[in-house]
Design an enzyme around this catalytic site. Structure first.
Site, PDB file in Angstrom:
ATOM      1  CG  ASP A 227     -61.279 -60.401  -2.615  1.00  0.00           C
ATOM      2  OD1 ASP A 227     -61.286 -59.256  -3.094  1.00  0.00           O
ATOM      3  OD2 ASP A 227     -60.381 -61.222  -2.828  1.00  0.00           O
ATOM      4  CG  ASP A 605     -58.525 -64.868  -2.627  1.00  0.00           C
ATOM      5  OD1 ASP A 605     -58.446 -63.658  -2.305  1.00  0.00           O
ATOM      6  OD2 ASP A 605     -58.537 -65.257  -3.802  1.00  0.00           O
ATOM      7  CG  ASP A 609     -58.868 -60.494   1.310  1.00  0.00           C
ATOM      8  OD1 ASP A 609     -59.233 -59.340   1.061  1.00  0.00           O
ATOM      9  OD2 ASP A 609     -58.729 -61.361   0.440  1.00  0.00           O
TER      10      ASP A 609
END
Length: 916
Positions: A227, A605, A609
C-alpha cells in the site's frame, strides 16, 4: 464463538430509513434494496447507494481506498456512496442499491472469512516426508527380500537351525527398523524451534508474528504488494517545500533551523496559517500504549493540519498557533470572522482584527494588544493556480510588499507547475491589509468577501504539500529488489501521485507499467499474466482489485469450480465468460504456470486491505496506523510501521529456511549411515553394532540437540543477496546432496573399517562390548564434528565462523561431549558400553574430527544449485515436471554401494592373507 457473537453485535447498528414517507429507525440487518436512507455527519454508511438529496456531503472513504482526504459528494459528478465509509460533513438521503453481503463492505467481510492454503514450507515438508517414506519402504522391502534370498539360496550355516517363519519375522522386524530409522522424526521439532526462536528475535526487530509459519514464508517471498499511504509514506500531509516571502526552502519537512526571513514577514505568514484554518493539533497521549503513533494527532482538514505542523516546528521557531487563533476571538462579538473552506470555492478566507497596522513578532502577541486597535486584515488560502490570479503584490523577505510583475508572475507559475509535476498539492497563502476601509467587517458575508476583498491581494507563500516517503523506504525497496523480490505499489490514490511516489521509492523503473483500477478490471486473465512481470503501480484500485491481483499471483483462494466462480461473478455465464473475467479459475490458472504460483507478501494498514492480506501468503499489517480489521487479517504486524522492518522479516524468514535445511543436511547424513549400516549388517548376517540404547542416544543427538544447535543459528546479511526459492523448490539442494553423500560415505567407510580392523587396531575382542563401544564413540564424534560442517549448506567452508554469536550451538556441542563421556565411562550394563582408555578416546575423537577436512574437500567438488530452483523478479513460474522419487532413491543408494565396496575390499584382503 462468544467473540464472533460480540463482533456481530458490534456490527448491528441502527439506521434511519424513510419508508412510505415516514422515518423509521431500523437495524442494519433489516435494510432492503429500495430503502431511502438518511445520513448526517458522523454516521457510517450502512449500504451502497445513490444520492437523492445532498447538502454539503463529504465522506471519509479511507476504509475502502486507504486515502486520508475526505471526498466531496454531489448529485452530478459523484452521486455514489459505499458501505463502510463515514460521513464527515453535511447530510444526505440516498437510495439503497446493494445491502448485506452484496454491498462493498459485505464483499470485504466475505473475503476475510476464507482461509489460505498451506504455506510453501508445509508443502515442501509434506513432499519430503512422502519421499523419505517411499525410500524407507523401498529399502525395507529390499532388505526383507535380500534376507529371504539368503535363507533360500545361500543357506549359510548360521541359519540352519532357524525356521523360515522365524527368519521371516526377523527380516520383517529389521525392515520396520529401517523405516523408523529413515524417517527424520526430529524435523518437526527443528521447524518449531527455529520458528519460535526467530519469532522472539523478530519481535526485537519490530515484527510481531501472529502465525508461526509466516516467519519462514516471508523469507521466500517473490512479490511484495505494498500500500502507499501509511506504508511507503508517513500517512501525514506535510509541507515539503515552498517559497515564503520570496525565499525558497526545499527542506521544510525536516528543518534544521528557523527560516531566514524577517520577523515581520514570518509573523504575517504565521498569522495566516494560524487563523485561516479550522484544523487542530492534539499532543500524543502516552497512555495509548506502544502500538500507537507517538506523533501529535491531527484533527480536521489534512492540508490545514500540515501548515499548523509547520508553524509549530523548528522552521517557525515553534510558534504558538493556538494562542494566535484564540487572540483573534473567532465567534465572539466584534471578533474575527471566518468563511470556511468549501468544496465549491476550493478556498477559504478569514477577516482578522489585527493588534496594530503592522503584524506582530512571532510568539509575542497578547489579547490586550489585540484590543488596542481595530485594524482588519484578510487572510486567504486556496489552490495556488486560482489564488495567484487574484494577487497584485508579493511579500518580500524584509516584510515589504512588492509589485507582482509579469516576470515574477511567470516565475511563480513555473514553480506551481514544478510542484504539480512532483505530485505536490500546491497551496497559496496571501493577505490584504486595511479591509475595514472597504467593507463592514461585522456584516460582510462570503459573497461580498469574494467580490470585494479576494482580489488585489499580497502573495505571502506558495507551499508544496505531500504525504512524504518514510526515510527508510528507498533503501528498503532497493534491498528487497537486490534480494530478488518484486515490489509493487497498489493504492487508491490517483495515478500521477502514485507514479511520483513509486518513482521516488525506486518501485517504478524504466520499462515498468502503471495503470488504474478501471483499466485493470477490464483485462482478461491471460492479458494480466502477460503484463504481470512489468506491472509496478496499480492506482485508483479498489479492495477487490488488490484481492484479484494477489489471487492471480499466488493462486490463493482462486475459484475452483463453477459454484465458487458464480459467487464472485453473480449473473455471469460461466461457460462463456470464465476465461474473460478476473481473477480466472483454478484450472486455468494452474495450466498457465504449471500449478506453481508466486509467494506473495501484502502490506496494508486499512480495512480495505483486509481481503488482500487474507489472500496473501504473508499478510503484513501496520501496527501504529493499522485498523483492527487489517491486523486480524494479517500474519505479521510491523510494530513501527517502517518498510525496513519488512526487510528484517525477509532476513529472518530466510534464516529460518536455511536453518531447517542445515538440520536436514545434518540429520539425513546420520539417517543414511544408520539405514545403510543396518541394511549391510542384516544382509551380511552380523549382529547390529549399535544397540537400542546407543541408537536412542544417536537419535537424541541428531533430533533434539541437533535441532537446538542448528535451528537457532543467527542470520547472515549475505542471504539477502540471493534470489528467493520457488514455491516448489526442493528443501534439499544439489550441494546439500553432495555434502550428505561425502560425509555419509566417510562415516560408512569408517564404521566398516572399525568393525573389521578395530579389534586388531585397539586390541579388543571382535564383537565384544569394548569393540562396539569404540565404534559407537567414533560414530558419535563424527556427528559432533559434522555438526560444524552442517552450519553451511553451500560451498562456503567456515565451520567455526561467528561461533560466538551462536551460544546455543556451543552449549549443545559441549553438552553432547560431556554426556557421551558419561555414557561411555559410567553407562556399563545399562548402555552396554565399556570405559575407554585415554588413547582410545583420542583416536576415536580424531577419527570423528576428520569430518572437518572432509567438509573442506567435499566443497571443492564443483556442484552448483539448480538455477531453476530460484524465482526471478517478475518471472512467471513454469517449472519442469520430473519425478523426484527415483533420483532420490538412486542418490541414497550411493552410500550403500560405497559401504559394500569397503566390505569387499576388506574381505578380499582377508582371503588373500588366508591364501598365503
Amino acid at each position: 464463538k462468544q467473540f464472533r457473537e460480540l463482533s456481530d453485535a458490534n456490527d448491528d447498528i441502527d439506521v434511519v430509513a424513510i419508508r412510505s414517507g415516514k422515518a423509521h429507525q431500523i437495524s442494519i440487518a433489516d435494510l432492503v434494496i429500495g430503502d431511502v436512507i438518511s445520513i448526517e455527519a458522523g454516521d457510517q454508511i450502512p449500504c451502497d447507494g445513490v444520492l437523492i438529496t445532498c447538502d454539503g456531503l463529504e465522506i471519509d472513504e479511507s476504509a475502502l481506498t486507504g486515502e486520508p482526504d475526505d471526498v466531496d459528494k454531489d448529485l452530478e459528478d459523484d452521486p455514489f456512496v459505499l458501505s463502510g465509509c463515514t460521513a464527515t460533513h453535511g447530510s444526505a438521503n440516498f437510495l439503497a442499491i446493494a445491502v448485506g453481503k452484496d454491498s462493498q463492505w459485505g464483499v470485504i467481510k466475505s473475503h476475510l472469512e476464507k482461509e489460505q492454503e498451506e504455506t510453501p514450507l508445509q508443502e515442501k515438508l509434506d513432499l519430503m516426508a512422502a519421499q523419505i517414506g517411499y525410500v524407507g519402504m523401498a529399502a525395507a522391502a529390499a532388505t526383507f527380500i535380500a534376507m529371504m534370498c539368503i535363507k533360500y539360496f545361500v543357506q549359510p550355516a548360521y541359519l540352519d537351525d532357524v525356521s523360515v517363519f522365524s527368519h521371516a519375522l526377523d527380516a520383517f522386524i529389521i525392515g520396520v527398523t529401517i523405516v523408523v530409522v529413515a524417517v527424520p522424526e526430529g524435523l518437526p521439532l527443528a521447524v518449531t524451534i527455529s520458528l519460535a526462536f526467530s519469532t522472539k528475535k523478530m519481535l526485537a526487530d519490530q515484527n510481531l508474528i501472529r502465525h508461526l509459519a509466516a516467519c519462514e514464508t516471508m523469507g521466500n517471498a517473490t512479490n511484495i504488494c505494498s500500500d502507499k499511504t501509511g506504508t511507503l509514506t508517513e500517512n501525514r500531509m506535510t509541507v515539503v517545500r515552498g517559497v515564503f516571502a520570496n525565499v525558497r526552502d526545499e527542506n521544510t519537512a525536516n528543518p534544521e533551523q528557523q527560516i531566514q526571513i524577517s520577523d515581520k514577514a514570518l509573523a504575517t505568514i504565521l498569522q495566516g496559517i494560524s487563523c485561516c484554518s479550522t484544523a487542530r493539533i492534539v499532543p500524543h497521549d502516552p497512555d495509548e500504549g506502544p502500538l500507537h503513533d507517538e506523533r501529535p494527532h491531527t484533527i480536521g482538514n489534512k492540508t490545514e493540519a500540515a501548515l499548523l505542523l509547520l508553524a509549530q516546528s523548528k522552521w517557525a521557531g515553534h510558534d504558538d498557533w493556538e494562542l494566535r487563533r484564540n487572540t483573534a476571538e473567532f465567534g465572539r462579538p466584534g471578533g474575527s470572522r471566518l468563511f470556511p473552506f468549501s468544496s465549491a470555492r476550493k478556498r477559504m478566507s478569514v477577516l482578522v482584527r489585527m493588534p496594530s497596522s503592522e503584524p506582530v513578532t512571532p510568539g509575542r502577541v497578547t489579547r490586550r494588544m489585540a484590543k488596542e486597535s481595530a485594524n482588519w486584515a484578510l487572510f486567504h488560502k486556496g489552490a495556488a493556480e486560482t489564488v495567484l490570479k487574484n494577487c497584485t503584490t508579493y511579500l518580500d523577505q524584509d516584510g515589504s510588499e512588492k509589485p507582482l510583475t509579469k516576470e515574477k508572475m511567470a516565475e511563480f507559475e513555473q514553480l506551481i507547475s514544478e510542484y504539480a509535476s512532483s505530485a505536490l498539492r500546491c497551496v497559496a497563502l496571501c493577505h490584504r491589509n486595511d479591509i475595514d476601509d472597504i467593507v463592514d467587517t461585522a456584516k460582510c458575508d462570503v459573497e461580498e468577501c469574494e467580490e470585494k476583498l479576494e482580489k488585489e491581494m499580497c502573495l505571502d507563500a506558495l507551499v508544496g504539500i505531500a504525504d512524504p516517503l518514510r526515510d527508510d523506504v528507498v533503501d528498503a525497496v532497493a534491498t528487497c529488489q537486490k534480494a530478488g523480490i518484486f515490489v509493487r505499489m497498489v493504492t487508491g490514490d490517483n495515478l500521477e501521485t502514485a507514479k511520483a511516489i513509486a518513482t521516488q521509492a525506486g518501485i517504478l523503473q524504466e520499462g515498468g507499467i502503471s495503470m488504474i483500477g478501471e483499466e485493470f478490471r477490464k483485462l482478461t486473465p491471460a492479458q494480466l499474466d502477460e503484463i504481470l512481470p512489468r506491472l509496478q503501480v496499480l492506482a485508483r484500485s479498489s479492495p477487490e482489485d488488490k484481492h484479484m491481483l494477489v489471487q492471480r499471483l499466488n493462486g490463493g483462494l482462486m475459484p475452483e469450480n463453477e459454484e465458487e466462480w458464480l459467487e464472485v461473478h453473480p449473473g455471469k455465464d460461466y461457460a462463456k465468460e470464465r476465461d474473460l473475467l478476473l481473477p480466472g479459475y483454478k484450472a486455468e490458472w494452474a495450466a498457465s504456470r504449471g500449478g506453481v504460483g508466486e509467494v506473495v507478501g501484502v502490506t496494508g494498514d486499512g480495512t480495505n486491505d483486509g481481503p488482500a492480506l487474507k489472500a496473501a501468503d504473508v499478510g503484513i499489517a501496520m501496527g501504529l496506523s493499522g485498523t483492527d480489521v487489517a491486523k486480524k487479517a494479517s500474519d505479521v504486524i510491523i510494530m513501527d510501521d517502517k518498510f525496513s522492518s519488512i526487510v528484517k522479516a525477509v532476513l529472518w524468514g530466510r534464516s529460518v529456511f536455511d536453518n531447517i535445511r542445515k538440520f536436514l543436511q545434518f540429520q539425513l547424513t546420520v539417517n543414511v549411515v544408520a539405514l545403510t549400516i543396518t541394511f549391510l549388517s542384516a544382509v551380511a548376517g552380523y549382529k547390529p553394532p549399535l544397540n537400542a540404547v546407543m541408537m536412542l542416544w544417536v537419535n537424541l543427538i541428531m533430533d533434539t540437540m541437533g535441532a537446538l544447535a542448528l535451528a537457532t543459528e543467527p542470520p547472515a546479511d549475505e542471504i539477502l543477496s540471493r534470489r528467493p526459492y520457488k514455491r516448489d523448490a526442493s528443501l534439499i539442494s544439489r550441494p546439500m546432496w553432495r555434502n550428505i553423500l561425502v560425509q555419509a560415505t566417510y562415516q560408512l567407510g569408517l564404521l566398516v573399517f572399525l568393525l573389521n580392523r578395530g579389534p586388531s587396531m585397539f586390541g579388543c575382542e571382535d564383537g565384544s562390548t569394548h569393540h562396539f563401544t569404540i565404534v559407537f564413540n567414533a560414530f558419535v564424534f563424527c556427528q559432533v564434528f559434522n555438526e560444524f560442517n552442517a552450519r553451511e549448506i553451500g560451498d562456503i567452508f567456515y565451520p567455526f565462523g561467528n561461533i560466538g554469536k551462536s551460544p546455543m550451538f556451543v552449549f549443545v556441542i559441549f553438552s553432547t561431549v560431556v554426556a557421551q563421556w558419561f555414557i561411555v565411562a559410567y553407562g556399563g550394563d545399562y548402555t552396554q558400553t565399556y570405559p575407554l582408555t585415554i588413547n582410545e578416546w583420542k583416536t576415536t575423537c580424531l577419527l570423528g574430527a576428520l569430518s572437518i577436512p572432509f567438509g573442506y574437500v567435499m566443497r571443492q567438488i564443483p556442484i552448483d544449485e539448480d538455477p531453476e530452483s530460484f524465482a526471478g523478479i517478475g518471472e512467471l513460474l513454469k517449472p519442469k515436471k520430473e519425478s523426484m522419487l527415483l533420483s532420490t532413491f538412486v542418490i541414497l543408494l550411493v552410500p550403500v554401494l560405497a559401504g559394500l565396496c569397503f566390505e569387499l575390499v576388506i574381505e578380499g584382503e582377508e582371503f588373500y592373507e588366508h591364501a598365503e
